[in-house]
Write a protein that holds these residues in place. Structure first.
Motif, mmCIF file in Angstrom:
data_model
loop_
_atom_site.group_PDB
_atom_site.id
_atom_site.type_symbol
_atom_site.label_atom_id
_atom_site.label_comp_id
_atom_site.label_asym_id
_atom_site.label_seq_id
_atom_site.Cartn_x
_atom_site.Cartn_y
_atom_site.Cartn_z
ATOM 1 N N ASP A 92 0.775 -1.228 0.086
ATOM 2 C CA ASP A 92 0.005 -0.112 -0.141
ATOM 3 C C ASP A 92 0.836 1.360 -0.052
ATOM 4 N N GLU A 93 1.769 1.211 0.658
ATOM 5 C CA GLU A 93 2.806 2.544 0.933
ATOM 6 C C GLU A 93 3.337 2.729 -0.445
ATOM 7 N N LYS A 96 0.957 4.247 -2.738
ATOM 8 C CA LYS A 96 0.828 5.664 -2.438
ATOM 9 C C LYS A 96 1.966 6.471 -2.744
ATOM 10 N N ASN A 100 1.547 9.532 -5.701
ATOM 11 C CA ASN A 100 1.746 10.953 -5.106
ATOM 12 C C ASN A 100 2.833 11.609 -5.629
#
Length: 185
Positions: A92-93, A96, A100
């Motif tokens: 997930d990180e 992201k 981003n």
């Protein structure tokens, strides 16, 4: 360039590199000593030299070392890609961070080549899911083995990383001997 051409060029780079490292001038000797693991990773049966080959678009690279055996390299030609198609392969990180990023396309290829080089260095390749390990500060651990990752600048249109297993008795004060050969068309 066709995959068959990339394969032939990769082997040619390997032969040239082994000639330099081991001063062997016989491609028959080299072919006879290449075996594959149960995960289909090629290796020299005497395990004196580690090697890995990668190709993308018009570049073929061959990574070799006579001091590091568990090594991997990945190169990717930078093109527009829908990184969202790969979300299920990411933590997930990581997803992201890519989403981003100021340039998600470049961030994706940075992520991908690092992960690919590590799974190749581990010797297990695609049998290790990319979302099963995290890379932090160019280091990671896979199946209780620690790896370092280094970026290799070869061309502005490509991203390339190599990874190698950290030896238990590594001397951080000296550089490991690594040879990288590339052919660019």
């Amino acid at each position: 360039m066709k995959r068959s051409q990339q394969f032939i060029i990769g082997r040619k780079l390997l032969y040239e590199g082994i000639r330099q490292i081991k001063e062997v001038n016989n491609s028959y000797y080299i072919r006879e000593n290449i075996k594959v693991t149960s995960y289909n990773k090629p290796y020299f049966k005497n395990k004196e030299v580690g090697f890995n080959i990668s190709h993308s678009n018009d570049i073929v690279v061959c990574l070799m070392s006579d001091t590091l055996y568990n090594i991997g390299i990945d190169i990717e030609f930078i093109k527009n890609i829908n990184y969202e198609d790969f979300e299920k392969h990411m933590l997930d990180e990581e997803y992201k961070e890519i989403k981003n990023s100021s340039n998600s396309n470049i961030a994706f290829y940075e992520y991908w080549t690092k992960k690919e080089s590590v799974v190749k260095a581990s010797g297990e390749g695609i049998y290790i899911p990319f979302n099963s390990f995290r890379i932090s500060n160019n280091c990671t651990s896979v199946n209780n083995k620690d790896f370092l990752i280094r970026k290799i600048e070869l061309s502005e249109n490509y991203i390339c990383h190599l990874a190698y297993k950290i030896k238990k008795s590594i001397d951080l004060s000296k550089e490991e001997k690594i040879i990288i050969r590339k052919v660019d068309f």
